[in-house]
Design a protein around this motif. Structure first.
Motif, PDB file in Angstrom:
ATOM      1  N   THR A 157       0.804  -1.108   0.126  1.00 12.84           N
ATOM      2  CA  THR A 157       0.184   0.076   0.001  1.00 12.84           C
ATOM      3  C   THR A 157       0.839   1.259   0.025  1.00 12.84           C
ATOM      4  O   THR A 157       1.964   1.374   0.827  1.00 12.84           O
ATOM      5  N   ARG A 177      -4.313  10.167  -2.225  1.00 11.76           N
ATOM      6  CA  ARG A 177      -4.643   8.588  -2.593  1.00 11.76           C
ATOM      7  C   ARG A 177      -3.863   7.587  -1.897  1.00 11.76           C
ATOM      8  O   ARG A 177      -2.699   8.169  -1.551  1.00 11.76           O
ATOM      9  N   THR A 179      -2.939   3.625  -2.711  1.00 12.54           N
ATOM     10  CA  THR A 179      -2.735   2.713  -3.706  1.00 12.54           C
ATOM     11  C   THR A 179      -2.318   1.248  -3.308  1.00 12.54           C
ATOM     12  O   THR A 179      -1.566   1.303  -2.478  1.00 12.54           O
ATOM     13  N   THR A 180      -3.278   0.215  -3.498  1.00  6.97           N
ATOM     14  CA  THR A 180      -2.961  -0.967  -3.008  1.00  6.97           C
ATOM     15  C   THR A 180      -2.663  -2.014  -4.271  1.00  6.97           C
ATOM     16  O   THR A 180      -3.662  -2.102  -5.141  1.00  6.97           O
ATOM     17  N   GLU A 202      -4.715  -3.632  -9.004  1.00  6.90           N
ATOM     18  CA  GLU A 202      -4.428  -2.310  -8.528  1.00  6.90           C
ATOM     19  C   GLU A 202      -5.712  -1.587  -7.846  1.00  6.90           C
ATOM     20  O   GLU A 202      -6.463  -1.429  -8.779  1.00  6.90           O
ATOM     21  N   VAL A 204      -6.951   1.891  -6.317  1.00  6.54           N
ATOM     22  CA  VAL A 204      -6.667   3.429  -6.054  1.00  6.54           C
ATOM     23  C   VAL A 204      -7.755   3.990  -5.108  1.00  6.54           C
ATOM     24  O   VAL A 204      -9.260   4.043  -5.819  1.00  6.54           O
TER      25      VAL A 204
END
Length: 499
Positions: A157, A177, A179-180, A202, A204
């Protein structure tokens, strides 16, 4: 003439210097203000740390939320897309519009309540097979290190903030944001995500709103701390100002008392010297006067036009009056207080001066308010004090004028007010007029008001000198009153007397 020496009063022994109340208060003031500033800085630091803790908590929760979201999405893709499409078409090809739309429907239905900002799915060659943004479908090598770690089975992350330098510095970016990146796996028979990796997803999340709420919370804490500290500062400032004013008043009072003690010590020594000199001068002066009177009688028979002896008698009489003033000021006689009424004493003053008042065109009025009580005082001393004030008023009006004396009653005290229609007292000498030996007259000792003041102080009274707005001087005497006359006699008789 007997010998005498003027010996100054000994100075008090010097003591070890200690901090004055004003210095101690200054230290307390600085310490208090410094504590207030430190408290304010501490509140700002605590609010910043609190906001930082909340941000870290938001990131942690977002990471956990993203992982759960990926697991749910992975399960839905496997169950609602991979299996049905594989059994229906025999292979998975997202280039097929029908399969892409089915994938899109599964993802959006799964995530519709979570409102992700962006979802991308990468294949095993780091090519975007699916995206909310259809323009980047087919792009290669956009996954970066997050993709590389996901291919090794590790979920990551990252926290991204978009804004200018000041926005980032003050922790208020326009866009924030999270993001993972997570591996997309095949499920086994137990519905566990432990199968082989078939791609990378992915997700977001846009947490700008949450971040703004945190910033507003931080701003609210800072503003509240500033407001509270500001109020405390104003309260403290008011207290400090009041304390400084009280200490300043006490310092002024101490300085005044110290000056008064020094002046009294000086005047006491000066009075002793004056009394000794005056006493020694008075004896030969009496002989000179009596001799001049005898000489005058002989000259009146032998040389009637010769006035030398008369001048000697007059000057001796004037000098004797000056010496009397010195002795009265230096060694006032002991009081013999008896019940008396100020109106009676003033009437005697007027009777004594009646001829002079008529000859010099003076209008003396005495007003006594009803039911003014008697006072316990020495009538002779008050007679002298009142006489000095009336004579001062007459001397201030060489061409004649009006003199009004009012006797007023207050609970526990009476006021005797002397007013004249003269030019008044110049403001420049108003504060010096009571000082011993200060006079603006060509002839005079400057002890008249000093004698009046000492007489009043001995009676527990006071004197206030000012100028009237309509012109002329105003002297207000305040004396403590005795209990009312038990006979109930009204002593305000003759309360309107005129020349």
């Amino acid at each position: 003439m007997s010998n005498f020496k003027l010996i100054s009063a000994p100075e008090p022994p010097s003591s070890k210097k200690t901090a004055s109340p004003s210095e101690s208060f200054t230290l307390v003031k600085y310490f208090t203000f410094s504590s207030l500033v430190l408290m304010f800085i501490g509140a700002i630091i605590l609010s910043t740390l609190h906001s930082h803790l909340v941000r870290n908590l938001l990131i942690q929760k977002s990471e956990e939320y993203g992982k759960l979201l990926v697991e749910n999405l992975n399960h839905q893709i496997f169950m609602q897309f991979l299996l049905p499409v594989y059994f229906q078409y025999g292979q998975i090809q997202l280039k097929d519009p029908e399969q892409f739309q089915r994938m899109d429907a599964v993802i959006r239905n799964t995530l519709h309540s979570f409102h992700p900002d962006m979802v991308n799915i990468y294949d095993l060659d780091n090519i975007i097979s699916y995206s909310f943004n259809t323009e980047i479908v087919g792009e290669k090598n956009l996954g970066g290190t997050g993709y590389q770690k996901a291919m090794k089975g590790e979920s990551t992350t990252s926290f991204v903030q978009i804004g200018n330098m000041w926005e980032i510095l003050f922790r208020f970016p326009r866009v924030t944001r999270i993001t993972t990146f997570a591996p997309l796996r095949m499920e086994d028979a137990t519905a566990s995500l432990s199968g082989p990796i078939i791609g990378v997803v992915e997700i977001v999340q846009n947490v700008s709103d949450d971040y703004r709420k945190i910033f507003r919370l931080q701003l609210l804490v800072i503003l509240t701390s500033s407001l509270v500290m500001g109020i405390l500062f104003l309260i403290l400032r008011t207290i400090v100002k009041k304390g400084e004013r009280i200490i300043e008043e006490r310092n002024q009072e101490q300085l005044r008392l110290k000056e008064e003690v020094n002046q009294n010590r000086h005047l006491s020594a000066l009075g002793e010297m004056t009394a000794t000199i005056s006493h020694e001068i008075r004896n030969p002066l009496g002989i000179i006067r009596s001799s001049a009177e005898l000489l005058q009688k002989k000259l009146n028979r032998l040389d009637p036009g010769n006035t030398i002896a008369q001048v000697i008698v007059e000057e001796s009489t004037r000098m004797n009056a000056i010496i009397t003033d010195f002795l009265t000021y230096a060694r006032p006689r002991s009081m013999a207080p008896v019940p008396c009424h100020p109106n009676d004493i003033l009437q005697k003053n007027k009777l004594f001066l009646l001829q002079e008042l008529e000859n010099d065109n003076f209008d003396l009025q005495i007003y006594c308010a009803p039911k003014v009580p008697e006072i316990t005082a020495d009538p002779a001393l008050l007679y002298q004090a009142f006489l000095n004030l009336i004579l001062n008023a007459m001397q201030a009006m060489p061409q004649g004028g009006k003199i009004r004396i009012s006797i007023l009653n207050d609970p526990g005290r009476i006021h005797i007010i002397f007013e004249d229609s003269g030019p008044g007292v110049p403001e420049t000498i108003l504060t010096k007029i009571r000082e011993p030996f200060f006079t603006t007259k060509e002839k005079g000792t400057g002890l008249g008001l000093g004698i009046v003041d000492k007489i009043l102080v001995a009676h527990g009274g006071s004197m206030d000198i000012s100028n009237r707005q309509e012109g002329g001087a105003r002297v207000k005497i305040t004396l403590p009153s005795a209990s009312p006359d038990p006979t109930g006699e009204d002593r305000s008789h003759g309360n309107h007397t005129h020349r």
